[in-house]
Write a protein that holds these residues in place. Structure first.
Motif, PDB file in Angstrom:
ATOM      1  N   VAL A   1       0.747  -1.285  -0.032  1.00  0.00           N
ATOM      2  CA  VAL A   1      -0.028   0.048  -0.048  1.00  0.00           C
ATOM      3  C   VAL A   1       0.854   1.056  -0.192  1.00  0.00           C
ATOM      4  CG1 VAL A   1      -1.786   1.307   1.238  1.00  0.00           C
ATOM      5  CG2 VAL A   1      -1.994  -1.160   1.103  1.00  0.00           C
ATOM      6  N   SER A   2       1.835   1.280   0.841  1.00  0.00           N
ATOM      7  CA  SER A   2       2.847   2.463   0.831  1.00  0.00           C
ATOM      8  C   SER A   2       3.567   2.842  -0.539  1.00  0.00           C
ATOM      9  CB  SER A   2       3.918   2.076   1.997  1.00  0.00           C
ATOM     10  OG  SER A   2       3.519   1.819   2.967  1.00  0.00           O
ATOM     11  N   GLU A   3       3.803   1.620  -1.216  1.00  0.00           N
ATOM     12  CA  GLU A   3       4.317   2.038  -2.512  1.00  0.00           C
ATOM     13  C   GLU A   3       3.521   2.355  -3.519  1.00  0.00           C
ATOM     14  OE1 GLU A   3       8.065   1.608  -3.767  1.00  0.00           O
ATOM     15  OE2 GLU A   3       7.465   2.223  -1.594  1.00  0.00           O
ATOM     16  N   THR A   4       2.366   1.937  -3.222  1.00  0.00           N
ATOM     17  CA  THR A   4       1.176   2.407  -4.344  1.00  0.00           C
ATOM     18  C   THR A   4       0.992   4.032  -4.074  1.00  0.00           C
ATOM     19  OG1 THR A   4       0.131   0.156  -4.320  1.00  0.00           O
ATOM     20  CG2 THR A   4      -1.131   2.068  -4.942  1.00  0.00           C
ATOM     21  N   LEU A   5       1.119   4.105  -2.913  1.00  0.00           N
ATOM     22  CA  LEU A   5       0.725   5.695  -2.377  1.00  0.00           C
ATOM     23  C   LEU A   5       1.790   6.566  -2.963  1.00  0.00           C
ATOM     24  CD1 LEU A   5      -0.921   5.356   1.031  1.00  0.00           C
ATOM     25  CD2 LEU A   5      -2.090   5.835  -0.778  1.00  0.00           C
ATOM     26  N   ARG A   6       2.984   6.131  -2.638  1.00  0.00           N
ATOM     27  CA  ARG A   6       4.282   6.901  -2.939  1.00  0.00           C
ATOM     28  C   ARG A   6       4.548   7.039  -4.361  1.00  0.00           C
ATOM     29  NH1 ARG A   6       7.389   3.522   1.268  1.00  0.00           N
ATOM     30  NH2 ARG A   6       7.552   4.731   2.961  1.00  0.00           N
ATOM     31  N   HIS A   7       3.772   6.286  -5.352  1.00  0.00           N
ATOM     32  CA  HIS A   7       3.745   6.432  -6.840  1.00  0.00           C
ATOM     33  C   HIS A   7       2.759   7.400  -7.409  1.00  0.00           C
ATOM     34  CE1 HIS A   7       6.747   2.809  -6.610  1.00  0.00           C
ATOM     35  NE2 HIS A   7       7.249   3.413  -7.781  1.00  0.00           N
ATOM     36  N   GLY A   8       2.089   7.790  -6.310  1.00  0.00           N
ATOM     37  CA  GLY A   8       1.065   8.765  -6.866  1.00  0.00           C
ATOM     38  C   GLY A   8      -0.030   8.165  -7.473  1.00  0.00           C
ATOM     39  N   VAL A   9      -0.546   6.641  -7.168  1.00  0.00           N
ATOM     40  CA  VAL A   9      -1.872   6.096  -7.978  1.00  0.00           C
ATOM     41  C   VAL A   9      -3.066   7.078  -7.668  1.00  0.00           C
ATOM     42  CG1 VAL A   9      -3.109   4.091  -8.046  1.00  0.00           C
ATOM     43  CG2 VAL A   9      -0.643   3.981  -7.928  1.00  0.00           C
ATOM     44  N   PHE A  10      -3.103   7.521  -6.251  1.00  0.00           N
ATOM     45  CA  PHE A  10      -4.131   8.162  -5.962  1.00  0.00           C
ATOM     46  C   PHE A  10      -4.335   9.492  -6.026  1.00  0.00           C
ATOM     47  CE2 PHE A  10      -4.268   4.003  -3.673  1.00  0.00           C
ATOM     48  CZ  PHE A  10      -5.489   3.518  -4.387  1.00  0.00           C
ATOM     49  N   GLY A  11      -3.161  10.169  -6.511  1.00  0.00           N
ATOM     50  CA  GLY A  11      -3.016  11.644  -6.742  1.00  0.00           C
ATOM     51  C   GLY A  11      -2.723  12.347  -5.601  1.00  0.00           C
ATOM     52  N   LEU A  12      -2.273  11.578  -4.329  1.00  0.00           N
ATOM     53  CA  LEU A  12      -2.024  12.587  -2.945  1.00  0.00           C
ATOM     54  C   LEU A  12      -0.864  13.203  -2.951  1.00  0.00           C
ATOM     55  CD1 LEU A  12      -3.399   9.714  -0.635  1.00  0.00           C
ATOM     56  CD2 LEU A  12      -4.708  11.631  -1.367  1.00  0.00           C
ATOM     57  N   ASN A  13      -0.729  14.344  -2.327  1.00  0.00           N
ATOM     58  CA  ASN A  13       0.310  15.135  -2.249  1.00  0.00           C
ATOM     59  C   ASN A  13       1.249  14.371  -1.095  1.00  0.00           C
ATOM     60  OD1 ASN A  13      -0.115  15.918   0.606  1.00  0.00           O
ATOM     61  ND2 ASN A  13      -1.295  17.424  -0.454  1.00  0.00           N
ATOM     62  N   PRO A  14       2.458  14.540  -1.038  1.00  0.00           N
ATOM     63  CA  PRO A  14       3.680  13.880  -0.095  1.00  0.00           C
ATOM     64  C   PRO A  14       3.200  14.040   1.099  1.00  0.00           C
ATOM     65  CG  PRO A  14       4.680  15.192  -1.816  1.00  0.00           C
ATOM     66  CD  PRO A  14       3.340  15.458  -1.896  1.00  0.00           C
ATOM     67  N   ALA A  15       2.676  15.090   1.845  1.00  0.00           N
ATOM     68  CA  ALA A  15       2.050  14.981   3.275  1.00  0.00           C
ATOM     69  C   ALA A  15       1.188  14.205   3.463  1.00  0.00           C
ATOM     70  CB  ALA A  15       1.833  16.411   3.494  1.00  0.00           C
ATOM     71  N   ASP A  16       0.072  14.208   2.575  1.00  0.00           N
ATOM     72  CA  ASP A  16      -0.966  13.209   2.802  1.00  0.00           C
ATOM     73  C   ASP A  16      -0.649  11.840   2.891  1.00  0.00           C
ATOM     74  OD1 ASP A  16      -2.829  15.221   3.345  1.00  0.00           O
ATOM     75  OD2 ASP A  16      -3.275  15.369   1.193  1.00  0.00           O
ATOM     76  N   THR A  17       0.153  11.424   1.844  1.00  0.00           N
ATOM     77  CA  THR A  17       0.926  10.039   1.726  1.00  0.00           C
ATOM     78  C   THR A  17       1.463   9.807   2.940  1.00  0.00           C
ATOM     79  OG1 THR A  17       0.874  10.344  -0.591  1.00  0.00           O
ATOM     80  CG2 THR A  17       2.472   8.694   0.327  1.00  0.00           C
ATOM     81  N   THR A  18       2.408  10.501   3.330  1.00  0.00           N
ATOM     82  CA  THR A  18       3.101  10.373   4.599  1.00  0.00           C
ATOM     83  C   THR A  18       2.178  10.136   5.834  1.00  0.00           C
ATOM     84  OG1 THR A  18       4.929  11.509   3.813  1.00  0.00           O
ATOM     85  CG2 THR A  18       5.000  10.972   6.104  1.00  0.00           C
TER      86      THR A  18
END
Length: 242
Positions: A15-32
């Motif tokens: 899930v972390s890798e999916t979020l880090r690759h921007g699949v859901f278009g979240l900014n870095p702060a939200d991803t972290t």
């Protein structure tokens, strides 16, 4: 429990890798925030009712073993031992004659402290240390191996040098927990360290210097952790009556 930990970890990594690759278009702060929030939730699911024992020291052996107990007296020892880890990067900076000190505003310190302690240090402390101690704590060696390997894999997307530095410091934080320091105290010390070397002190390392430093830091931290554990790990009798 061991299988549950492994499943949670690998799902979390995916899930972390999916979020880090921007699949859901979240900014870095939200991803972290989401990643570390998920890390904390997984830890709580593993600890369950044992979470209370991280605040109130249990009378019975913690997780079925006296040597896994903690005490406030030993937590104070952990506070005094924490600066030993700080010597590792400071010594390297002095050797290179490029240790810089940056002024930082009090409001920035408070904001960063809340972020680093509540978001990063607590989540990592509960999942990579306290939960591992509970699940694999029958023997100390598996605790070190699982915690170290999991932390290394978690930070590997940030680059091998960063993963080595995070792993080196993680070994020392785990050692503080295993010698009887309360996990919340360890998390606070972790947060302070992140601020100290992320905002106040800087080694000014170039890309070429970062690799040898990461190797040095991991080896020095592991050696320091071994020394601290050998000198300060409580005996079975002391752990029982601490």
């Amino acid at each position: 429990m061991q299988v549950a930990y492994a499943i949670m970890f690998f799902i979390l990594v995916g899930v972390s890798e999916t979020l880090r690759h921007g699949v859901f278009g979240l900014n870095p702060a939200d991803t972290t925030t989401i990643i570390y929030g998920a890390l904390a939730i997984c830890a709580l699911l593993l600890l369950k009712s044992d979470l209370i024992t991280t605040i109130h020291r249990p009378v019975e052996p913690l997780y079925g073993s006296d040597r896994l107990n903690w005490s406030w007296r030993r937590s104070m020892l952990g506070v005094f031992l924490m600066p030993l880890l700080w010597i590792v990067p400071v010594a390297y900076g002095f050797a290179l004659v490029q240790l810089d000190i940056h002024p930082i505003a009090s409001t920035t310190v408070l904001e960063t402290l809340l972020t680093q302690v509540l978001l990063v240090a607590v989540a990592e402390g509960l999942f990579f240390r306290e939960a591992v101690v509970k699940v694999f704590g029958r023997e100390i060696l598996p605790v070190y191996l699982i915690s170290t390997l999991a932390l290394f894999i978690f930070y590997l997307p940030s680059g091998l040098p960063m993963a080595m530095i995070a792993t080196g410091s993680g070994i020392y934080y785990l050692t503080l927990r295993l010698i009887g320091t309360n996990i919340w105290v360890v998390a606070a010390l972790h947060g302070v360290t992140l601020i100290l070397f992320g905002k106040v002190l800087s080694l000014g390392l170039s890309q070429e210097q970062f690799w040898p430093y990461s190797i040095y830091f991991m080896i020095a931290s592991a050696a320091l952790s071994l020394l601290v554990f050998m000198l300060f790990a409580p005996s079975p009798r002391e752990a029982r009556y601490a």
